[in-house]
Design a protein around this motif. Structure first.
Motif, short mmCIF file in Angstrom:
data_model
loop_
_atom_site.label_atom_id
_atom_site.label_comp_id
_atom_site.label_asym_id
_atom_site.label_seq_id
_atom_site.Cartn_x
_atom_site.Cartn_y
_atom_site.Cartn_z
N PHE A 181 -0.53 1.53 9.87
CA PHE A 181 -0.69 0.41 10.15
C PHE A 181 -0.36 -0.52 9.31
CE2 PHE A 181 -4.09 3.74 10.67
CZ PHE A 181 -4.22 3.81 11.94
N SER A 182 -0.57 -2.06 10.25
CA SER A 182 -0.80 -3.45 9.02
C SER A 182 -1.84 -3.13 8.83
CB SER A 182 -0.24 -3.69 10.52
OG SER A 182 -1.08 -4.43 11.77
N LEU A 183 -1.21 -4.52 8.61
CA LEU A 183 -3.17 -5.10 7.50
C LEU A 183 -3.96 -5.52 8.62
CD1 LEU A 183 -3.63 -4.95 4.24
CD2 LEU A 183 -3.33 -6.99 4.17
N ASN A 184 -3.16 -6.68 9.56
CA ASN A 184 -4.46 -6.95 10.60
C ASN A 184 -4.95 -5.74 11.56
OD1 ASN A 184 -2.97 -9.73 9.62
ND2 ASN A 184 -1.89 -9.10 11.41
N GLU A 185 -4.32 -4.34 11.35
CA GLU A 185 -5.16 -3.41 12.07
C GLU A 185 -6.21 -2.25 11.46
OE1 GLU A 185 -0.55 -2.70 14.91
OE2 GLU A 185 -0.64 -1.82 13.00
N SER A 189 -8.64 -12.24 5.24
CA SER A 189 -8.03 -13.56 3.41
C SER A 189 -8.55 -12.25 2.37
CB SER A 189 -8.56 -14.62 3.95
OG SER A 189 -9.83 -14.24 4.35
N THR A 190 -9.91 -11.95 2.94
CA THR A 190 -10.32 -10.32 1.46
C THR A 190 -9.61 -9.48 1.37
OG1 THR A 190 -12.96 -11.04 1.52
CG2 THR A 190 -12.51 -9.54 0.18
N VAL A 191 -9.24 -9.02 2.67
CA VAL A 191 -7.95 -7.51 2.48
C VAL A 191 -6.55 -8.08 1.44
CG1 VAL A 191 -7.35 -5.76 3.96
CG2 VAL A 191 -9.58 -6.30 4.08
N LYS A 198 -4.25 -3.61 -5.86
CA LYS A 198 -2.92 -2.86 -5.83
C LYS A 198 -2.37 -2.03 -6.14
CE LYS A 198 1.54 -5.57 -5.99
NZ LYS A 198 2.69 -6.96 -6.35
N GLY A 199 -3.22 -1.70 -7.52
CA GLY A 199 -2.56 -0.58 -8.01
C GLY A 199 -3.36 0.92 -7.27
N LEU A 200 -4.33 0.53 -6.50
CA LEU A 200 -4.89 1.64 -6.28
C LEU A 200 -4.23 1.82 -4.34
CD1 LEU A 200 -8.86 1.11 -6.54
CD2 LEU A 200 -7.64 2.88 -7.27
N ILE A 201 -3.92 0.68 -4.16
CA ILE A 201 -3.40 1.42 -2.52
C ILE A 201 -2.01 0.77 -2.57
CG2 ILE A 201 -3.15 0.20 -0.42
CD1 ILE A 201 -5.86 0.77 -1.17
N GLY A 202 -0.78 0.42 -3.20
CA GLY A 202 0.08 0.89 -3.75
C GLY A 202 1.03 -0.56 -2.13
N SER A 203 2.03 -0.37 -2.23
CA SER A 203 2.96 -1.22 -1.24
C SER A 203 2.78 -0.39 0.44
CB SER A 203 4.60 -0.70 -1.24
OG SER A 203 4.33 -1.69 -2.76
N PRO A 204 2.95 -1.09 1.34
CA PRO A 204 3.11 0.26 2.29
C PRO A 204 4.31 0.94 2.75
CG PRO A 204 3.58 -2.21 3.09
CD PRO A 204 3.46 -1.98 1.10
N GLN A 205 3.75 2.20 2.98
CA GLN A 205 4.83 3.54 2.95
C GLN A 205 5.10 4.22 3.81
OE1 GLN A 205 1.90 6.25 1.17
NE2 GLN A 205 1.61 5.61 -0.72
N LEU A 206 4.55 3.74 4.98
CA LEU A 206 5.80 3.53 6.70
C LEU A 206 6.93 1.97 6.98
CD1 LEU A 206 3.12 5.56 7.86
CD2 LEU A 206 5.23 6.21 7.26
N GLY A 207 7.61 1.94 6.05
CA GLY A 207 8.30 0.66 6.47
C GLY A 207 7.07 -0.41 6.30
N LYS A 208 6.66 -1.31 6.44
CA LYS A 208 6.18 -2.19 6.54
C LYS A 208 5.19 -2.16 7.14
CE LYS A 208 9.54 -6.38 7.64
NZ LYS A 208 9.92 -7.04 8.21
#
Length: 237
Positions: free
Chosen positions: A61-65, A81-83, A92-102
């Protein structure tokens, strides 16, 4: 007239598990069970139509999705905007970077839904400390005491019983105010839910139980907040 589609948290958890291939029901079956009058996929919100086209194993999922999905959940306010601030800074430390490409994984989406629920009563520092108890290294799903999606389903199932099912009569020995009885019910049901979470070591059972109870209580608090706002709107209209 445009139909309004709302999912309970349990509906959403079932949908996430179905998209990951864990739930035996197909995504469309989960949605048909949630929306009894659903006859064709074109009736569904655009975000649902989009994810139904994804093949198993390709679900990201993208963040928008994620925001679009989150805003389908009852008693939830998920401003984009909040998300965005959450993933860039607050958690940020809980969610991490996108793990499926973007794109973010199903587990990362579940984590954001959990954070949204906990925000009803907790600050971000408390949320981080609580979730690290059960997820350890956020970048490594193999060291989780319980998978984020399973945790989401567990507390969503307890909340679902309170708000969408006829509650069983409390034991005759139970006594106290309505709030005390609800608290007892939540505690008992969270203990029951532990048995559905496989592979938890005995020394971690208390940790998971406490996080489950905290999660249900914060969702309950969120419900009261949403109800209060509705009555305020009605009073001022």
């Amino acid at each position: 007239m445009m139909r309004t589609f709302i999912l309970t948290r349990k509906n959403m958890a079932d949908l996430l598990l179905s998209l990951s291939g864990i739930n035996s029901r197909s995504p469309i079956k989960v949605l048909q069970d949630a929306w009894m009058n659903l006859h064709k996929e074109n009736d569904l919100p655009p975000i649902i139509q989009k994810i139904l086209k994804l093949a198993k194993g390709e679900t990201g999922f993208s963040l928008n999705e994620i925001v679009s999905l989150g805003n389908l959940i009852e008693f939830t306010n998920f401003p984009q905007s909040t998300v965005q601030n959450w993933v860039k800074r607050d958690v940020k430390g809980l969610i991490g970077s996108p793990q499926l490409g973007k794109k973010y994984t199903i587990e990362q989406a579940a984590m954001l839904f959990i954070v949204e629920d906990l925000k009803a009563t907790l600050d971000f520092e408390s949320i981080r400390k609580i979730l690290v108890l059960v997820f350890n290294n956020i970048e490594d799903r193999t060291d989780d005491i319980v998978n984020p999606t399973d945790l989401y389903l567990a507390y969503a199932s307890v909340f679902d019983q309170i708000h969408h099912q006829s509650l069983p009569t409390m034991k005759s020995s139970a006594s106290g105010s309505v709030n005390e009885l609800i608290d007892q019910f939540i505690h008992q049901e969270c203990i029951t839910m532990l048995s559905s979470l496989n592979g938890i070591k005995e020394e971690n059972l208390k940790i998971v139980l406490n996080v489950l109870i905290i999660s249900v209580l914060t969702v309950q608090a969120g419900f009261y907040q949403a109800a209060t706002k509705k009555y305020v709107t009605d009073a001022l209209s």
